[in-house]
Write an enzyme that holds these catalytic residues in place. Structure first.
Site, mmCIF file in Angstrom:
data_model
loop_
_atom_site.group_PDB
_atom_site.id
_atom_site.type_symbol
_atom_site.label_atom_id
_atom_site.label_comp_id
_atom_site.label_asym_id
_atom_site.label_seq_id
_atom_site.Cartn_x
_atom_site.Cartn_y
_atom_site.Cartn_z
ATOM 1 N N ASP A 153 -29.697 -58.256 -97.994
ATOM 2 C CA ASP A 153 -28.717 -58.884 -99.187
ATOM 3 C C ASP A 153 -29.414 -59.157 -100.487
ATOM 4 O O ASP A 153 -30.140 -59.500 -100.898
ATOM 5 C CB ASP A 153 -27.875 -59.951 -98.548
ATOM 6 C CG ASP A 153 -28.973 -61.073 -98.534
ATOM 7 O OD1 ASP A 153 -30.411 -61.266 -97.567
ATOM 8 O OD2 ASP A 153 -28.605 -62.216 -98.857
ATOM 9 N N GLU A 198 -30.177 -63.848 -97.135
ATOM 10 C CA GLU A 198 -30.723 -64.975 -97.931
ATOM 11 C C GLU A 198 -30.386 -65.848 -98.868
ATOM 12 O O GLU A 198 -30.377 -67.204 -99.587
ATOM 13 C CB GLU A 198 -32.675 -64.339 -97.854
ATOM 14 C CG GLU A 198 -33.348 -65.059 -98.619
ATOM 15 C CD GLU A 198 -33.690 -65.221 -100.056
ATOM 16 O OE1 GLU A 198 -34.236 -66.759 -100.236
ATOM 17 O OE2 GLU A 198 -33.204 -64.872 -100.826
HETATM 18 ZN ZN ZN Z 1 -34.861 -62.637 -102.904
#
Ligand code: ZN
EC number: 3.5.1.18
Length: 375
Positions: A68, A133
């Site tokens: 992501d 994340e």
């Molecule tokens: Zn990162």
């Protein structure tokens, strides 16, 4: 001639995988790893795709990373569209180029080369990849780690590809991170007319001595591995907008980045003792987003330092500064954890980019680390 690392990075950047939407990035990685002989285990949780992949058995070295990216922001400020990877003046531009699709490409190509050269290698080579994340990090690495721990999976060494480098590739590696603790504090008073303060109770006035004391505290001096604990007020709100109303409450939010010299419990206790000392009427909510973790010197740090020295000709500085990362969850498995990735100057900014030659070199460093640890 095109380079496989750059090609794969470009392929990943083309997919606008704004957190936690993976947009097909993991399928690309899975296809490559499966073709290399890895066993793939998809581990989706809620809105988040994750996977665990491994090759071989025994002592386990894993690469960890995320597909992501943060949003592009104001696209009119990008010289070229954020999800259209372009090479310009030796730099590859695009959202995620440095954080961290470049690192993912470098890891996968390094693993392909390593397995091709050592098809029957001892030990186990693994990948732990998430698509959450950058946002809430609730259904990503933390859940994968819980799953792996519940079945007693082994993880000895983990290299996280976060962009750790500062001015040149590999000048800084992270062997730990400070903890992060946030307080949301409401101080209660009594609302009233500013002309009749005797009928009201001003929470702003009452809060000031407390906040002053809070700001002046030297929490600790850090230690050999950690910088000193820091506290920053991030938000403060009070007042109705009117100049003749004493507000009924004040809300303030502050965050601690703490070293291993303190625990979150000690910080909470000290703050709440101060609130009582100042006779404040308050409600406080605490949010612990990460405990500090540290990987002392050991095989992984040695292998990373040595590989950087061989590929770059200089030794990295070993640091625990900066924000939190998924390393905090992985460390719970008892693994040695080190972060090594590209230069972080443009991460989360417009015109995010990575040097093409750095990216090729990063893949060679990753390969050299595997060669030292999986033998
Ligand atoms: Zn990162």
């Amino acid at each position: 001639m095109t380079c496989p690392v750059i090609e794969l990075a470009q392929q990943l950047i083309k997919h606008p995988s704004v957190s936690p939407d993976d947009q097909g990035c993991q399928d690309i990685l899975i296809q490559r790893l499966r073709h290399t002989g890895f066993t793939i285990e998809r581990m989706p949780f809620g809105d988040t795709l994750n996977f665990w992949a491994y090759h071989g058995t025994g002592t386990t070295f894993a690469f960890a990373g995320h597909t992501d990216v943060v949003p592009a922001g104001d696209t009119s400020k990008w010289q070229t569209p954020p999800f259209d990877p372009v090479i310009r003046d030796g730099m590859l531009y695009g959202r995620g180029a440095a954080d961290m699709k470049g690192s993912l490409a470098a890891m996968v190509v390094a693993a392909e080369r390593f397995v091709e050269a050592n098809p029957d290698h001892p030990g186990r080579l693994a990948f732990l990849i998430t698509s959450d994340e950058e946002a809430s990090a609730t259904n990503g690495t933390v859940k994968v780690v819980e799953t792996l721990m519940s079945r007693h999976e082994r993880l000895d060494y983990c290299l996280v590809g976060e962009p750790s480098s500062h001015q040149r590739l590999g000048d800084i590696i992270k062997n730990g991170r400070r903890g992060s603790l946030t307080a949301s504090l409401t101080i209660h008073g009594i609302q009233g007319h500013v002309a009749y303060p005797q009928l009201a109770d001003n929470p702003i006035h009452h809060s000031l001595p407390f906040l002053q004391e809070l700001v002046n505290i030297q929490w600790d001096n850090g230690n050999e591995f950690f910088p000193a604990t820091s506290m920053q007020i991030a938000n403060i709100q009070a007042g109705t907008g009117s100049n003749n109303v004493i507000p009924g409450k004040l809300w303030v939010q502050f965050n601690f980045r703490f070293s291993t010299e303190l625990t979150d419990t000690e910080i909470r206790q000290r703050v709440e003792d101060m609130l009582k000392k100042h006779n404040l009427k308050y409600d406080i909510d605490w949010w612990l987003s990460g405990q500090p973790f540290l990987t002392c010197k050991g095989e992984l740090v040695d292998a990373v330092v040595d590989s950087i020295e061989q590929c770059c000709g200089y030794k990295p500085e070993i640091s625990t500064s900066g924000g939190t990362s998924d390393g905090r969850f992985i460390a719970k498995m008892g693994a040695q954890v080190v972060e090594l990735g590209p230069i972080n100057a443009t991460i989360h900014k417009v015109n995010e980019g990575i040097s093409v030659s750095d990216l090729q070199k990063l893949s060679l460093i990753y390969q050299r680390i595997m060669e030292q640890l999986i033998k």
